[in-house]
Design a protein around this motif. Structure first.
Motif: not given
Length: 500
Positions: A152, A156, A337-338, A342, A347, A395, A398
């Motif tokens: 993550g 990011g 966010s990741t 997340l 997502p 995200p 990802n």
């Protein structure tokens, strides 16, 4: 591509008595991958700042000027899927290093160009090797980081580079053009490439594929021709009316050829782009998100650059610096966010909310007028837009390559880059056309004055910002409908990882 797998246990070390040295050096690998990705992304904008100076020195026309940018987009966008599959077939380390070396050589040729023809050829060659390099970088990222939390954070950082690289290109292009020479906007890639090549040679290991299917030649031709026609058609829209055969003819041909490509992929034994990659709801929504963000982001970079240089009288360097606050909020939002959000909320909420926030920033930005300043009219909307893009972009990248079969990682990564590149090309043409029509309509029936010209230009920018905001809102609706609620299993759990 790697055929050796391991599962990383909770303690953070690979299974077995000896830690995998590839995994132990993962953060150094991230630096190398990030540097290569930055080179590819910023090259889409760094040359824009240098074009007026290059045009003066080499003596080419304004009509020819756009092809310095378009040649890169044509080659890059049309060959990305092929580049991704070459990664899967022949190994990501090999593709990564060849892409770096070729990009550096093409950049050296472009920097030494003695005419427009040589410069355009060099830019097209950069696009060819970029189409090999970009999928390698993204697929190496997903196969290097095994722990979901670390992955993550890595995504990011990578997403921040993908989202903010264009702004960095504007700043770097201004610095190099003003203090050195426009040619350094090409030569600087050699420095990036040499560092990344040295790191890739020592840190990565080549793993030949045990299962090497045949290359899908009909699908390759159909996809490359279709994407080329789409990019070429939208590129022509910048200088021709939408009713011109050079616009609608190529756009129609592109749609037809891509339809043929889908038909081919449904029938062949070894498809260039297995439809299972894009038909997954989460991945499909992520690809659409990246595509629409590519369109909308150009509403920020392209027209805000015009506004700052032509209306606020910023220099190229000052314009680049003015984007840095947005890059800062984008990087923070992308990383959080990741790495934090997340794995907890999935997502669906992140991508949709991020697009809505980005749209709010652009709607706010559409309120600028001739009396606005950077602080009063630009800074805070930029900060908001950066948060929204960061929440959505990282995200999406990802999810777009999570859970794919190892032998599809390269083409899945290429599809992400294709969406962003084609989206950017469409955004440039579409929003440029919208802005031009808005400026023309604004002056109809009015007495030409200097102030009217200024107001018409600003009206064209704000119209483009409004359209870009609408595109982000459309993306929020579409992706919100497609992406499944909850946290996908491949993000929530440790997975077997295949090293490149």
């Amino acid at each position: 591509m790697t055929q050796t797998t391991y599962v990383e246990p909770a303690g953070g070390s690979p299974a077995g008595s000896t830690a995998d040295p590839h995994h132990a050096r993962r953060w150094l690998i991230l630096v190398m991958i990030g540097l290569a990705q930055l080179m590819v992304v910023l090259d889409a904008t760094i040359v824009n700042i240098a074009l007026p100076t290059a045009q003066h020195e080499l003596g080419f026309s304004s009509d020819a000027r756009q092809w310095v940018v378009t040649a890169y987009a044509l080659a890059f966008g049309s060959l990305l899927l092929l580049g991704g599959r070459v990664n899967d077939l022949f190994g990501r380390k090999r593709a990564f290093l060849i892409g770096l070396a070729g990009f550096a050589i093409a950049s050296a040729v472009g920097g030494a160009a003695n005419g427009i023809e040589m410069l355009i050829i060099a830019r097209a060659a950069q696009g060819v090797f970029g189409a090999l390099l970009a999928p390698a970088a993204l697929s190496l990222l997903t196969t290097t980081f095994t722990d979901p939390k670390e992955r993550g954070r890595a995504f990011g950082i990578f997403g921040a580079i993908a989202g903010g690289g264009a702004a960095v290109g504007l700043l770097l292009g201004g610095v190099l053009t003003e203090y050195l020479d426009w040619r350094w906007c090409m030569f600087v890639n050699i420095i990036f490439a040499v560092i990344a090549f040295a790191g890739g040679s020592s840190l990565l290991r080549h793993r030949p594929s045990e299962d090497r299917p045949k290359l899908d030649i009909p699908g390759t031709i159909a996809s490359a021709a279709g994407l080329f026609a789409l990019v070429y058609g939208f590129a022509n829209a910048e200088t021709h009316d939408w009713s011109s055969p050079l616009v609608w003819g190529f756009l129609t041909a592109g749609v037809v050829l891509l339809g043929v490509f889908v038909r081919i992929e449904m029938r062949v034994a070894h498809p260039l782009l297995p439809l299972r990659v894009v038909l997954d709801r989460n991945r499909g929504g992520a690809y659409i998100a990246v595509f629409l963000m590519g369109i909308g982001m150009f509403g920020i970079f392209l027209f805000l650059t015009y506004y700052m240089q032509q209306n606020l009288q910023f220099t190229p360097i000052t314009s680049g610096l003015a984007f840095l606050p947005m890059v800062g909020t984008l990087m923070i939002a992308a990383t959080l966010s990741t790495s934090v959000l997340l794995p907890r909320i999935g997502p669906k909420i992140l991508v949709g909310t991020g697009m809505v926030i980005a749209a709010a920033g652009l709607f706010w930005l559409s309120g600028i007028d001739s009396s606005s300043t950077y602080t009063s009219g630009v800074l805070f909307p930029l900060l908001v837009a950066g948060v929204g893009i960061g929440l959505s972009m990282a995200p999406s990248m990802n999810v777009a390559i999570s859970g794919v079969d190892p032998h599809d990682a390269g083409v899945a990564s290429a599809t992400v880059n294709t969406g962003q590149q084609i989206g950017g090309s469409i955004g440039t043409a579409l929003l440029s056309s919208v802005a031009a029509n808005a400026a023309s309509s604004f002056t109809v029936g009015k007495t030409p004055t200097e102030q009217l010209a200024v107001d018409a230009a600003i009206h064209s920018y704000t119209t483009a910002f409004t359209w870009a905001a609408g595109i982000f809102l459309l993306g929020a609706v579409i992706c919100g409908a497609l992406i499944k609620p909850g946290v996908p299993e491949e993000i929530d759990t440790d997975l077997p990882v295949v090293h490149a």
